[in-house]
Design an enzyme around this catalytic site. Structure first.
Site, PDB file in Angstrom:
ATOM      1  N   SER A 149      -2.242  -0.490  -3.369  1.00 31.97           N
ATOM      2  CA  SER A 149      -0.830  -0.790  -3.636  1.00 31.97           C
ATOM      3  C   SER A 149      -0.294  -1.933  -2.783  1.00 31.97           C
ATOM      4  O   SER A 149       0.636  -2.625  -3.199  1.00 31.97           O
ATOM      5  CB  SER A 149       0.027   0.459  -3.416  1.00 31.97           C
TER       6      SER A 149
ATOM      7  N   THR B 265       4.452  -0.707  -1.481  1.00 35.71           N
ATOM      8  CA  THR B 265       5.135  -1.570  -2.450  1.00 35.71           C
ATOM      9  C   THR B 265       6.456  -2.113  -1.930  1.00 35.71           C
ATOM     10  O   THR B 265       6.647  -3.337  -1.875  1.00 35.71           O
ATOM     11  CB  THR B 265       5.329  -0.840  -3.786  1.00 35.71           C
TER      12      THR B 265
ATOM     13  N   HIS C 170      -3.145  10.522  -7.774  1.00 36.93           N
ATOM     14  CA  HIS C 170      -4.077  10.813  -6.685  1.00 36.93           C
ATOM     15  C   HIS C 170      -4.362  12.307  -6.581  1.00 36.93           C
ATOM     16  O   HIS C 170      -5.490  12.717  -6.266  1.00 36.93           O
ATOM     17  CB  HIS C 170      -3.509  10.311  -5.355  1.00 36.93           C
TER      18      HIS C 170
ATOM     19  N   ASP D  63       4.311   2.661  -9.837  1.00 39.19           N
ATOM     20  CA  ASP D  63       3.086   2.637  -9.038  1.00 39.19           C
ATOM     21  C   ASP D  63       2.037   3.542  -9.684  1.00 39.19           C
ATOM     22  O   ASP D  63       2.287   4.714  -9.959  1.00 39.19           O
ATOM     23  CB  ASP D  63       3.380   3.116  -7.622  1.00 39.19           C
TER      24      ASP D  63
ATOM     25  N   GLU E 130      10.977   0.882  -7.535  1.00 40.95           N
ATOM     26  CA  GLU E 130       9.643   1.474  -7.674  1.00 40.95           C
ATOM     27  C   GLU E 130       9.714   2.971  -7.963  1.00 40.95           C
ATOM     28  O   GLU E 130      10.347   3.730  -7.221  1.00 40.95           O
ATOM     29  CB  GLU E 130       8.806   1.282  -6.405  1.00 40.95           C
TER      30      GLU E 130
ATOM     31  N   ASP F 184       2.089   7.373  -8.875  1.00 42.61           N
ATOM     32  CA  ASP F 184       0.809   7.169  -8.186  1.00 42.61           C
ATOM     33  C   ASP F 184       0.362   8.426  -7.454  1.00 42.61           C
ATOM     34  O   ASP F 184      -0.822   8.808  -7.502  1.00 42.61           O
ATOM     35  CB  ASP F 184       0.980   6.006  -7.204  1.00 42.61           C
TER      36      ASP F 184
ATOM     37  N   ASP G 201       1.296  -1.866 -10.332  1.00 40.13           N
ATOM     38  CA  ASP G 201       0.395  -2.571  -9.426  1.00 40.13           C
ATOM     39  C   ASP G 201      -1.058  -2.291  -9.768  1.00 40.13           C
ATOM     40  O   ASP G 201      -1.940  -3.104  -9.520  1.00 40.13           O
ATOM     41  CB  ASP G 201       0.684  -2.194  -7.971  1.00 40.13           C
ATOM     42  N   HIS G 202      -1.304  -1.116 -10.363  1.00 38.38           N
ATOM     43  CA  HIS G 202      -2.650  -0.676 -10.736  1.00 38.38           C
ATOM     44  C   HIS G 202      -2.513   0.645 -11.467  1.00 38.38           C
ATOM     45  O   HIS G 202      -1.413   1.206 -11.563  1.00 38.38           O
ATOM     46  CB  HIS G 202      -3.540  -0.490  -9.499  1.00 38.38           C
TER      47      HIS G 202
END
Length: 369
Positions: A92, A145, A268, A50, A259, A264, A306-307
């Site tokens: 997500s 996710t 952040h 992620d 995952e 992720d 996912d990004h």
């Protein structure tokens, strides 16, 4: 002369065979079927980092201390375009629903299309066909996710509603956090009782050493799992190994989603140490899956994201070109394409540049009988 003609015919024949081995049928830019010449996998393991862009992957090269990153073991690499139906930059939930259900949808959607209509997930479809299925994450299993693979709700924030899908999900193996959404609910229900009634063995204290004969759900944190820096240890690689041991007993085949959720979260937070620790844990998990797949010979391994999160870059430290200083450009997501790694039967389909929901259609086409 006859020898030359024979040699030419042989080369042409080889060319036709080679080409047919990677051909696919395409309808509206979507893979719908795979040539009968393509060797299809029995099993698929989809690993999602992620928030993992190319700079995050590159960090493994510079910060992994014991040998080459497992990312370097892949021979097929593509690029995925991640925009959702509602926004250029996906979240997500929409970013996972493209993998689970094959549709581009709005940010925040869990297993539903842009009109909030439920779309069957690959887990649901394969479960009905007799495959075993599993979900492993370092977040809660209700997070965007993992939730997108077994639930259908209009907002990723409806954690208790998402949890209610778990008992009837057909998923054979869950591992992650999210205990409080089962047994500390606003409605007063204890859904762990529902899981047990549906034949699940429930573990809330530690990861079992061997898989259960029954379906199992392993919930080792109230919400998300601890960070690596907080002592999570080898939960992700070990839970993945346990899932592989369990699911591979099914002669029909299996689908497993794993995952690395907190790559992720480090992005952040603009916390490079956090991000890199989580990335290296994910790389270790990839190694476990690739080792299994190499021995098994019938498993396709796909690693993607996912990004990208954080606008993460591996910049120079001022004018010192021999020192890297990780930097961020945002505390949110970015719109950059993300890598897709594939190894095993059918891996060649994942070459090129394509929309993120193509990954679902490629997987489904490869598992079609």
């Amino acid at each position: 002369m006859n020898f030359k003609l024979s040699l030419l015919a042989l080369l042409l024949s080889f060319s036709v065979i080679t080409t047919s081995c990677i051909s696919v049928k395409v309808s509206d830019n979507t893979v719908s079927a795979v040539s009968s010449e393509v060797r299809k996998p029995k099993n698929i393991v989809l690993l999602i980092g992620d928030g993992m862009g190319l700079s995050q992957v590159s960090a493994a090269i510079y910060y992994k201390k014991d040998g080459k990153p497992n990312f370097e073991r892949f021979n097929t690499i593509g690029l995925s375009k991640t925009s959702s139906s509602s926004d250029l930059v996906t979240d997500s939930a929409a970013g996972a629903t493209v993998f689970s259900a094959g549709v581009k949808t709005y940010n925040g959607a869990i297993g539903v299309d842009k009109d909030t209509i439920a779309v069957p997930t690959i887990v649901e479809q394969l479960s009905k066909e007799g495959y075993s299925t599993g979900i492993v994450a370092t977040s809660s299993i209700q997070h965007a996710t993992p939730a997108s693979f077994y639930a259908h709700v209009k907002s990723r924030r409806f954690y208790e509603d998402i949890t209610a899908f778990a008992p009837n999900s057909g998923v054979n193996f869950f591992a992650g956090g999210g205990l409080k959404f089962f047994n500390d609910r606003k409605d007063g229900e204890n859904l762990l009782d529902d899981m047990k009634a549906k034949g699940y063995d429930v573990f809330t204290d530690k990861l079992p050493k061997t898989p259960s004969r029954n379906n199992e759900i392993i919930l080792l944190a109230e919400d998300g799992m601890p960070k690596m820096s907080e002592g999570r240890g080898d939960f992700l690689p070990n839970a993945t190994k346990l899932a592989l041991e369990k699911l591979s007993k099914n002669e029909k085949g299996f689908f497993l989603m794993v995952e690395g959720s907190q790559i992720d979260w480090g992005g952040h937070a603009n916390d490079a140490d956090y991000l890199i620790e989580e990335l290296l844990d994910f790389d270790k998990t990839i190694g476990e899956v690739l080792d299994f797949a190499k021995k098994d010979g019938e498993t396709l391994v796909i690693v993607t994201a996912d990004h990208e999160t954080g606008g993460f870059t591996l910049a120079t430290d001022g004018k010192n070109y021999n020192k890297i200083k990780p930097t961020f450009s945002t505390t949110g997501h970015s719109g950059t394409m993300v890598p897709v790694f594939a190894e095993g039967p059918g891996a060649s389909l994942f070459n090129g540049i394509y929309e993120s929901n193509e990954i679902y259609h490629k997987m489904k086409a490869l598992l079609a009988k």
